[in-house]
Write a protein that holds these residues in place. Structure first.
Motif, short mmCIF file in Angstrom:
data_model
loop_
_atom_site.label_atom_id
_atom_site.label_comp_id
_atom_site.label_asym_id
_atom_site.label_seq_id
_atom_site.Cartn_x
_atom_site.Cartn_y
_atom_site.Cartn_z
N ASP A 101 -13.16 5.24 -0.04
CA ASP A 101 -13.08 6.88 1.11
C ASP A 101 -14.64 7.66 1.32
OD1 ASP A 101 -10.49 6.78 -0.20
OD2 ASP A 101 -10.76 8.37 -1.29
N VAL A 125 -13.39 15.96 4.45
CA VAL A 125 -13.24 16.01 6.06
C VAL A 125 -14.09 17.16 7.24
CG1 VAL A 125 -12.66 15.04 7.99
CG2 VAL A 125 -11.99 13.88 5.52
N LEU A 126 -13.23 18.59 6.77
CA LEU A 126 -13.06 19.75 7.63
C LEU A 126 -14.61 20.17 7.32
CD1 LEU A 126 -9.44 20.70 7.88
CD2 LEU A 126 -11.19 19.59 10.05
N GLN A 170 -4.88 10.27 6.50
CA GLN A 170 -5.23 9.95 6.45
C GLN A 170 -4.92 8.18 5.05
OE1 GLN A 170 -5.41 10.44 2.58
NE2 GLN A 170 -3.65 11.44 2.65
N SER A 171 -4.15 7.81 4.75
CA SER A 171 -3.12 7.78 3.73
C SER A 171 -3.54 6.08 4.60
CB SER A 171 -1.77 8.03 3.60
OG SER A 171 -1.57 6.99 2.96
N PHE A 202 -8.49 15.10 -0.01
CA PHE A 202 -9.59 14.49 1.24
C PHE A 202 -10.04 15.26 3.07
CE2 PHE A 202 -9.87 11.55 4.53
CZ PHE A 202 -10.85 10.54 4.12
N THR A 203 -8.39 15.58 3.43
CA THR A 203 -8.69 16.80 4.29
C THR A 203 -9.82 17.31 4.35
OG1 THR A 203 -6.61 15.65 4.73
CG2 THR A 203 -7.64 17.75 6.36
N ALA A 214 -13.84 6.10 4.99
CA ALA A 214 -12.62 7.04 5.77
C ALA A 214 -13.43 8.44 6.01
CB ALA A 214 -10.95 7.26 4.60
N GLN A 215 -13.95 8.92 5.82
CA GLN A 215 -15.02 10.37 5.68
C GLN A 215 -15.42 9.87 7.07
OE1 GLN A 215 -16.87 12.99 2.79
NE2 GLN A 215 -15.50 12.17 1.72
N PHE A 273 -7.21 19.21 13.92
CA PHE A 273 -7.45 17.96 14.07
C PHE A 273 -7.17 17.82 12.46
CE2 PHE A 273 -11.93 15.74 12.43
CZ PHE A 273 -11.19 14.24 12.79
N GLY A 274 -7.39 19.19 11.67
CA GLY A 274 -6.95 18.57 10.41
C GLY A 274 -5.97 18.23 10.20
N ILE A 324 -1.19 7.37 -0.45
CA ILE A 324 -2.17 7.67 -1.13
C ILE A 324 -1.88 9.29 -0.91
CG2 ILE A 324 -4.72 7.56 -0.91
CD1 ILE A 324 -4.44 5.13 0.21
N VAL A 339 -6.11 14.26 10.40
CA VAL A 339 -6.36 13.79 9.17
C VAL A 339 -5.63 13.67 8.56
CG1 VAL A 339 -8.34 13.73 7.30
CG2 VAL A 339 -9.04 14.73 10.00
N ARG A 340 -4.87 14.41 8.35
CA ARG A 340 -3.28 14.65 7.44
C ARG A 340 -2.75 13.38 7.67
NH1 ARG A 340 -4.51 20.25 6.03
NH2 ARG A 340 -3.76 20.70 7.76
N PHE A 394 -13.24 9.60 10.45
CA PHE A 394 -12.97 10.81 10.87
C PHE A 394 -13.76 12.14 11.34
CE2 PHE A 394 -8.89 10.00 8.32
CZ PHE A 394 -8.06 9.20 9.24
N ARG A 443 -7.42 5.66 5.23
CA ARG A 443 -8.41 4.67 2.94
C ARG A 443 -7.41 3.69 3.15
NH1 ARG A 443 -6.74 9.97 0.62
NH2 ARG A 443 -8.47 9.86 -1.24
N GLY A 444 -6.24 3.31 2.90
CA GLY A 444 -5.05 1.97 2.74
C GLY A 444 -5.89 1.04 3.41
N THR A 447 0.51 -1.13 -0.22
CA THR A 447 0.19 -0.22 -0.18
C THR A 447 1.11 1.19 0.19
OG1 THR A 447 -1.44 -1.15 1.10
CG2 THR A 447 -1.84 1.44 1.48
#
Lengths: 113, 178
Positions: free
Chosen positions: B48, A30-31, B29-30, A26-27, B51-52, B21-22, A21, B25-26, B55, B33-34, A18
């Protein structure tokens, strides 16, 4: 030994299977879906509380005949013996200190958690 | 100095700091999601979405994170629960017929060959073995952490990892060292 090599090979491949990604927005997505921050909700709550307090104060002032009760209470306090005034001030400061300490402890617990 | 996950969580808890929080997530996230892509057999869109959800649920329940485990382990547990709830709704994901198994094209897996075969071999494993192998061998969780994520006994995790690895080795025998 061959078994060990085979396990190493499989583990390595699994770890690399893997790739990273890319975030690719994406972030941000979500925010965008998060509820509004508590701070803005708190500000609104504070504004409502302040408005209600001011309104209640004006109402109390008008109903009490121009705040006459304030001057009467001050006169009564002034007539009290010095020891009583000292005790009242001490009790008031203890109550304020206890409330402040409780707030500080609960915030510190949040930080530790 | 870079803030740790614990520092960022504290900022979210105390100040409801959405930037903190952002950052969380950053950072994660990988991995999340993986993991979900593997669990959903490389259904990228579904993974995805899950994954959303993961979070968002983490943000709403962040007070439930008590710092006993790593933040990533806590996230994996939420992700796995999201996947399981979704799988229960779409029963075909769990009880999929192997003959129907046509792994969708994952843009991240551009290089066919061993990696492609490994992905396919992983997707052939039953869910309990696949999730245990993914968490322990791919994401580097200890057996104990994986047991917490999957909410199953430690011994079951060890058995599932062992069985999953044996099956993978058998399927990928041609690629192994001679």
């Amino acid at each position: 030994m061959e078994q060990v090599n085979q396990e190493d090979w499989l583990d390595k491949e699994l770890r690399e299977a893997t790739p990273y990604i890319d975030d690719a927005g994406f972030t941000a997505r979500v925010l965008q879906q998060l509820p509004p921050p508590r701070r803005s909700r708190d500000l609104l709550r504070a504004a409502i509380l302040l408005g209600m307090t001011l309104l209640a104060s004006v109402l109390a002032y008008v109903v009490s005949g121009g705040g006459r009760f304030v001057s009467v209470t001050i006169e009564r306090l002034a007539a009290l013996p010095a020891l009583w005034v000292f005790l009242l001030a001490l009790a008031s400061s203890l109550v304020v200190a206890a409330v402040g300490a409780t707030a500080a402890i609960s915030r510190e617990r949040l930080l530790r958690a | 100095m870079e803030l740790t996950d614990a520092d960022l969580v504290a900022r979210v808890l105390v100040d409801d700091d959405q930037h903190a929080f952002g950052e969380l997530v950053r950072r994660h996230q990988s991995a999340v999601r993986g993991l979900l892509r593997q669990l959903t057999r490389t259904d990228v869109a579904l993974a995805d979405d899950l994954a959303q959800q993961t979070f968002l649920r983490a943000y709403k329940n962040i007070r439930g994170f008590r710092g006993e485990a790593r933040f990533s382990t806590w996230l994996y547990r939420i992700a796995y629960n999201c996947f399981r709830e979704d799988a229960r709704r779409r029963k075909e994901l769990v009880g999929i017929d192997e003959a129907q198994l046509q792994t969708q094209h994952d843009p991240q897996v551009a290089n066919p060959g061993l990696r492609h075969d490994l992905m396919r071999a992983l997707s052939l494993l039953p869910l309990n073995e696949r999730s245990a192998v993914l968490l322990c061998c791919q994401n580097g969780l200890s057996h104990d952490e994986a047991a917490r994520v999957l909410d199953i006994p430690l011994g079951t995790v060890k058995t599932n990892v062992l069985r999953g690895r044996e099956k993978l080795k058998r399927i990928l025998a041609d690629w192994g060292p001679n």
